[in-house]
Design an enzyme around this catalytic site. Structure first.
Site, PDB file in Angstrom:
ATOM      1  CE  LYS A  38      32.044  39.103  46.285  1.00 24.39           C
ATOM      2  NZ  LYS A  38      31.900  38.159  44.956  1.00 24.39           N
ATOM      3  CB  SER A  42      27.897  34.763  50.484  1.00 23.35           C
ATOM      4  OG  SER A  42      26.926  35.723  50.129  1.00 23.35           O
ATOM      5  CG  ASP A  55      35.268  36.145  46.248  1.00 25.14           C
ATOM      6  OD1 ASP A  55      35.821  35.051  46.302  1.00 25.14           O
ATOM      7  OD2 ASP A  55      34.112  36.624  45.303  1.00 25.14           O
ATOM      8  CD  GLU A 116      34.440  38.829  42.483  1.00 26.82           C
ATOM      9  OE1 GLU A 116      35.633  38.919  43.120  1.00 26.82           O
ATOM     10  OE2 GLU A 116      33.875  37.739  42.762  1.00 26.82           O
ATOM     11  N   GLY A 119      28.092  36.246  42.332  1.00 24.84           N
ATOM     12  CA  GLY A 119      27.228  35.735  41.560  1.00 24.84           C
ATOM     13  C   GLY A 119      27.015  36.239  40.054  1.00 24.84           C
TER      14      GLY A 119
HETATM   15  N1  ATP Z   1      41.195  30.891  33.907  1.00 26.40           N
HETATM   16  C1  ATP Z   1      40.760  29.981  34.721  1.00 26.40           C
HETATM   17  N2  ATP Z   1      41.899  28.974  34.938  1.00 26.40           N
HETATM   18  C2  ATP Z   1      41.948  27.982  35.860  1.00 26.40           C
HETATM   19  N3  ATP Z   1      40.825  27.988  36.839  1.00 26.40           N
HETATM   20  C3  ATP Z   1      39.604  28.828  36.599  1.00 26.40           C
HETATM   21  C4  ATP Z   1      39.907  29.804  35.531  1.00 26.40           C
HETATM   22  N4  ATP Z   1      38.917  30.585  35.824  1.00 26.40           N
HETATM   23  C5  ATP Z   1      38.006  29.902  36.494  1.00 26.40           C
HETATM   24  N5  ATP Z   1      38.584  28.682  37.220  1.00 26.40           N
HETATM   25  C6  ATP Z   1      38.202  28.034  38.346  1.00 26.40           C
HETATM   26  O1  ATP Z   1      36.790  28.402  38.721  1.00 26.40           O
HETATM   27  C7  ATP Z   1      36.909  28.653  40.289  1.00 26.40           C
HETATM   28  C8  ATP Z   1      36.079  29.951  40.485  1.00 26.40           C
HETATM   29  O2  ATP Z   1      36.807  31.144  40.139  1.00 26.40           O
HETATM   30  P1  ATP Z   1      36.056  32.327  40.931  1.00 26.40           P
HETATM   31  O3  ATP Z   1      36.359  32.059  42.447  1.00 26.40           O
HETATM   32  O4  ATP Z   1      36.986  33.582  40.465  1.00 26.40           O
HETATM   33  O5  ATP Z   1      34.629  32.775  40.594  1.00 26.40           O
HETATM   34  P2  ATP Z   1      33.697  33.783  40.910  1.00 26.40           P
HETATM   35  O6  ATP Z   1      32.987  33.986  39.629  1.00 26.40           O
HETATM   36  O7  ATP Z   1      34.440  35.028  41.561  1.00 26.40           O
HETATM   37  O8  ATP Z   1      32.597  33.062  42.073  1.00 26.40           O
HETATM   38  P3  ATP Z   1      31.676  33.872  43.121  1.00 26.40           P
HETATM   39  O9  ATP Z   1      30.521  34.164  42.345  1.00 26.40           O
HETATM   40  O10 ATP Z   1      31.529  32.842  44.132  1.00 26.40           O
HETATM   41  O11 ATP Z   1      32.387  35.019  43.376  1.00 26.40           O
HETATM   42  C9  ATP Z   1      38.341  28.824  40.571  1.00 26.40           C
HETATM   43  O12 ATP Z   1      38.884  28.525  41.779  1.00 26.40           O
HETATM   44  C10 ATP Z   1      38.989  27.840  39.498  1.00 26.40           C
HETATM   45  O13 ATP Z   1      39.062  26.634  40.210  1.00 26.40           O
HETATM   46 MG    MG Z   2      34.347  35.604  43.528  1.00 28.93          MG
END
Ligand code: ATP
Ligand code: MG
Length: 240
Positions: A38, A42, A55, A116, A119
């Site tokens: 990653k 943040s 993350d 990863e 955003g």
């Molecule tokens: N397949 C899924 N099943 C259940 N919840 C999900 C699923 N996909 C996403 N979510 C929900 O979305 C939230 C955020 O997911 P995640 O942290 O993977 O997003 P991200 O894209 O990595 O965000 P960031 O941009 O902050 O890195 C999770 O904590 C969960 O609540």
């Molecule tokens: Mg993330």
């Protein structure tokens, strides 16, 4: 020589970390030498009595992947705000050369890199207009796009695909995360399949009790084992 894929999403909070962690689970279970990366992160969480980048901490608890944090997250910021602002608040500058060096180090140690993003694609990494899509292109990754399942996702997915193409990036596949069986969700999947021009479209159901911020993997591993064949994802990866 290592292969890799860069996990991007239509927005922040869509499921990139969930997808990254699930892929790492499957890769490690199938004895691939795989790492999570990653480059810019943040936000911190409390993990094992110390502060850790959020993350990477989730991927560690959900998939058991652990490496030197300097390599896994070269630019980790405490404040959970956009990268250019987080860097400014920390008095640091996100340096793509440092990211490339850390990635090279990981490539020396692992065959597969699951990276990863922070955003979405059009995210500035500094105050001079250096963007996340510039970084992904310069590192030589192609991408896997994570999209929401519900209302609005057709627009966000198609916008991101067009934007990526203009930015010179290749999106090899799409994962629709949190897919249920409502009329809207089923039609979203069918419509994205029809209009995106992307053949590799995967769906991941809503996972019980998963919460990345609270470091709760829920039944993430089972959900991935039932929904994704890891060799289909490995087949999308290109040499980096
Ligand atoms: N397949 C899924 N099943 C259940 N919840 C999900 C699923 N996909 C996403 N979510 C929900 O979305 C939230 C955020 O997911 P995640 O942290 O993977 O997003 P991200 O894209 O990595 O965000 P960031 O941009 O902050 O890195 C999770 O904590 C969960 O609540
Ligand atoms: Mg993330």
């Amino acid at each position: 020589m290592s292969k890799g894929i860069f996990i991007i999403a239509t927005d922040t909070g869509v499921g990139k970390t969930i997808i990254s962690a699930g892929l790492l689970c499957l890769l490690l279970k199938n004895k691939y030498r795989a790492a999570y990366f990653k480059p810019v992160a943040s936000g911190e969480v409390e993990s094992g009595g110390a502060k850790a980048s959020a993350d990477a901490a989730f991927v560690k608890c959900a998939a058991g992947f652990s490496e030197d944090p300097e390599l896994v997250t070269p630019f980790a910021f405490a404040d959970a705000v956009a990268p250019h602002l987080a860097a400014r608040l920390a008095g640091r500058r996100i340096d793509p050369d440092v990211i490339q060096k850390r990635l090279n180090e990981l490539k020396n140690r692992y065959d597969i890199i699951v990276a990863e993003g922070a955003g979405g694609l059009a995210v500035p990494l500094n105050d001079e207009g250096y963007m996340q899509y510039d970084l992904i292109r310069e590192l030589g990754f192609s991408c896997l796009l994570v999209s929401r399942a519900g209302l609005g996702t057709i627009n966000h997915t198609l916008l991101t695909l067009g934007f990526a193409r203009n930015a010179g990036l290749t999106i090899k596949g799409i994962v629709i995360s949190g897919a249920g069986q409502t009329l809207i969700e089923e039609d979203n999947i069918a419509t994205i399949k029809k209009l995106s021009g992307i053949k590799a479209i995967f769906t991941l159901p809503a996972i019980d009790a998963v919460d990345t911020e609270k470091l709760q993997p829920g039944n993430l591993q089972d959900a991935f084992e039932q929904s994704i064949h890891i060799d289909d994802i490995v087949a999308l990866m290109e040499t980096i």
